[in-house]
Scaffold this motif. Structure first.
Motif, mmCIF file in Angstrom:
data_model
loop_
_atom_site.group_PDB
_atom_site.id
_atom_site.type_symbol
_atom_site.label_atom_id
_atom_site.label_comp_id
_atom_site.label_asym_id
_atom_site.label_seq_id
_atom_site.Cartn_x
_atom_site.Cartn_y
_atom_site.Cartn_z
ATOM 1 N N GLY A 1 35.991 -26.458 -0.352
ATOM 2 C CA GLY A 1 35.070 -26.911 0.682
ATOM 3 C C GLY A 1 34.010 -25.874 1.002
ATOM 4 N N GLN A 2 34.397 -24.605 1.011
ATOM 5 C CA GLN A 2 33.468 -23.534 1.333
ATOM 6 C C GLN A 2 32.377 -23.398 0.279
ATOM 7 O OE1 GLN A 2 34.677 -19.498 3.400
ATOM 8 N NE2 GLN A 2 34.961 -19.293 1.230
ATOM 9 N N GLN A 3 32.784 -23.433 -1.001
ATOM 10 C CA GLN A 3 31.804 -23.333 -2.081
ATOM 11 C C GLN A 3 30.895 -24.555 -2.110
ATOM 12 O OE1 GLN A 3 34.204 -20.552 -5.335
ATOM 13 N NE2 GLN A 3 34.081 -22.734 -5.648
ATOM 14 N N HIS A 4 31.454 -25.750 -1.884
ATOM 15 C CA HIS A 4 30.637 -26.963 -1.858
ATOM 16 C C HIS A 4 29.600 -26.884 -0.748
ATOM 17 C CE1 HIS A 4 29.530 -31.182 -2.239
ATOM 18 N NE2 HIS A 4 29.697 -31.299 -0.929
ATOM 19 N N TRP A 5 29.994 -26.383 0.404
ATOM 20 C CA TRP A 5 29.062 -26.246 1.526
ATOM 21 C C TRP A 5 27.923 -25.306 1.163
ATOM 22 C CZ3 TRP A 5 28.438 -21.464 4.091
ATOM 23 C CH2 TRP A 5 27.567 -21.494 5.177
ATOM 24 N N PHE A 6 28.241 -24.167 0.563
ATOM 25 C CA PHE A 6 27.201 -23.191 0.237
ATOM 26 C C PHE A 6 26.303 -23.702 -0.880
ATOM 27 C CE2 PHE A 6 25.349 -19.516 -1.804
ATOM 28 C CZ PHE A 6 24.948 -18.731 -0.726
ATOM 29 N N TYR A 7 26.890 -24.288 -1.932
ATOM 30 C CA TYR A 7 26.092 -24.775 -3.051
ATOM 31 C C TYR A 7 25.180 -25.921 -2.630
ATOM 32 C CZ TYR A 7 29.254 -22.056 -6.021
ATOM 33 O OH TYR A 7 29.973 -21.042 -6.612
ATOM 34 N N SER A 8 25.617 -26.736 -1.655
ATOM 35 C CA SER A 8 24.785 -27.831 -1.171
ATOM 36 C C SER A 8 23.587 -27.301 -0.383
ATOM 37 C CB SER A 8 25.609 -28.775 -0.295
ATOM 38 O OG SER A 8 26.659 -29.359 -1.029
ATOM 39 N N LYS B 1 20.838 -30.476 -0.102
ATOM 40 C CA LYS B 1 21.417 -31.802 0.036
ATOM 41 C C LYS B 1 21.810 -32.059 1.485
ATOM 42 C CE LYS B 1 23.294 -31.853 -4.663
ATOM 43 N NZ LYS B 1 24.526 -31.978 -5.477
ATOM 44 N N PRO B 2 21.754 -33.296 1.939
ATOM 45 C CA PRO B 2 22.140 -33.585 3.331
ATOM 46 C C PRO B 2 23.602 -33.251 3.567
ATOM 47 C CG PRO B 2 21.884 -35.620 2.061
ATOM 48 C CD PRO B 2 21.348 -34.510 1.208
ATOM 49 N N GLY B 3 23.883 -32.690 4.737
ATOM 50 C CA GLY B 3 25.242 -32.318 5.081
ATOM 51 C C GLY B 3 26.088 -33.517 5.445
ATOM 52 N N LEU B 4 27.348 -33.231 5.731
ATOM 53 C CA LEU B 4 28.291 -34.307 6.051
ATOM 54 C C LEU B 4 27.884 -35.036 7.310
ATOM 55 C CD1 LEU B 4 30.943 -35.754 5.424
ATOM 56 C CD2 LEU B 4 32.137 -34.002 6.744
#
Length: 322
Positions: free
Chosen positions: A246-253, A272-275
């Motif tokens: 989740g942490q890497q996905h958040w940063f890469y997004s 990319k738009p966040g959750l």
């Protein structure tokens, strides 16, 4: 084998476990498996929050290396016949830009002592030892707790006699532990895969690409060694893997890879738009509407050329009245 120089860390981990377990015991029975599962998950989250600054440092270093990728490719082409000179020039470029190729190892290095400490504390519980500042009452509570029917200190290779001593069914315990090990293997693979794909997209001609691919497919096999870990430790590992994903996905997004347009210019794509933006699209639209908009350019004023009026012949220069 316990490492004596890590004893302060062992005591710190045991103390944090006791605090968390005591807090959950207010609403959940101390010997309940849910209490101990939440205790281990909360411990993992707290540890990951503690090293979160190292993760940011790792990602910033990775971003700098990403920005330097075109220059690194030029150096590799320029010195392709002289690997020693190429490595020197690449390292010089990294040092000048303040990028650290080993920055990605920081979170792993920081997690290793914590992992060893959790392993040591849980092993002491499995061996029925009130060590590292733990009370015998807490040890007895953990040994009596079952997660999905499996004892917290049990491993896949724990004998049926010992599992029965915990008050659990040996077959059910091995099934639960096998499922947790499979989840651990899967999350380990996904974590490494996410990082390797980003690295390969960042540096397509990386000579270590093949080794990274091999590591990506070998990494799940390391989870097989967790068959000898206590259930509580496997739960810790699964939780930390999910956190990393989740942490890497958040940063890469939020920091997508730059792309090269048709003219050869490096363009940074929009994040990319966040959750929350996906869940509440109206809120994102309102935020965009509230953002200051660029004023339309003022219309250009037309230039009106004044034509000189025709003077009568009598007033023209050089004219004479007849």
């Amino acid at each position: 084998m316990e490492l004596s120089f890590l004893e302060p860390l062992y005591k710190a981990v045991a103390t944090v476990i006791a605090w968390i377990h005591g807090a959950y015991s207010v609403i959940i029975p101390p010997d309940n498996g849910l209490n101990w599962a939440l205790t281990i998950i909360t411990l993992t989250v707290l540890m990951r929050l503690l090293i979160f600054p190292l993760f940011l440092k790792q990602m910033r270093s990775s971003k700098k290396m990403q920005e330097l990728a075109p220059k690194v490719q030029e150096l590799r082409k320029k010195y392709k016949n002289d690997k020693q000179r190429m490595n020197q020039e690449v390292m010089k470029l990294y040092q000048t830009a303040g990028a650290n190729p080993l920055g990605g190892c920081l979170p792993i290095v920081a997690q290793f002592p914590i992992f060893i400490s959790v392993f040591t504390v849980l092993r002491s519980i499995a061996e029925d030892k009130a060590a590292h500042g733990m009370t015998q009452e807490m040890v007895d509570s953990a040994r009596a707790a079952h997660i999905f029917g499996a004892p917290v200190p049990a491993t896949f290779f724990t004998s049926a006699h010992d599992i029965q001593a915990f008050g659990a069914d040996p077959i059910m315990t091995k099934i639960v532990l096998g499922i947790f090990v499979a989840i651990s293997s899967t999350t380990t693979f996904l974590t490494v895969r996410q990082s390797v794909q980003r690295s390969m997209a960042q540096m397509p001609d990386n000579p270590m690409a093949q080794q990274q691919k091999i590591l990506m497919y070998i990494s799940p096999l390391f989870a097989v060694f967790s068959l000898n870990f206590a259930l509580g430790l496997i739960l810790y590992w699964v939780t930390t893997n999910l956190w990393t994903l989740g942490q890497q996905h958040w940063f890469y997004s939020r920091h997508p890879m730059p792309v090269v347009d048709a003219k050869g210019n490096v363009v940074q794509p929009e994040p990319k738009p966040g959750l929350m933006s996906r869940i509440l699209p109206g809120k994102a639209a309102a935020k965009q509407a509230d953002a200051p908009q660029d004023a339309p350019p003022a219309p250009e004023q037309k230039i009106i050329r004044q034509q000189p009026s025709r003077q009568p012949r009598s007033k023209r220069t050089g004219s004479k009245k007849s």
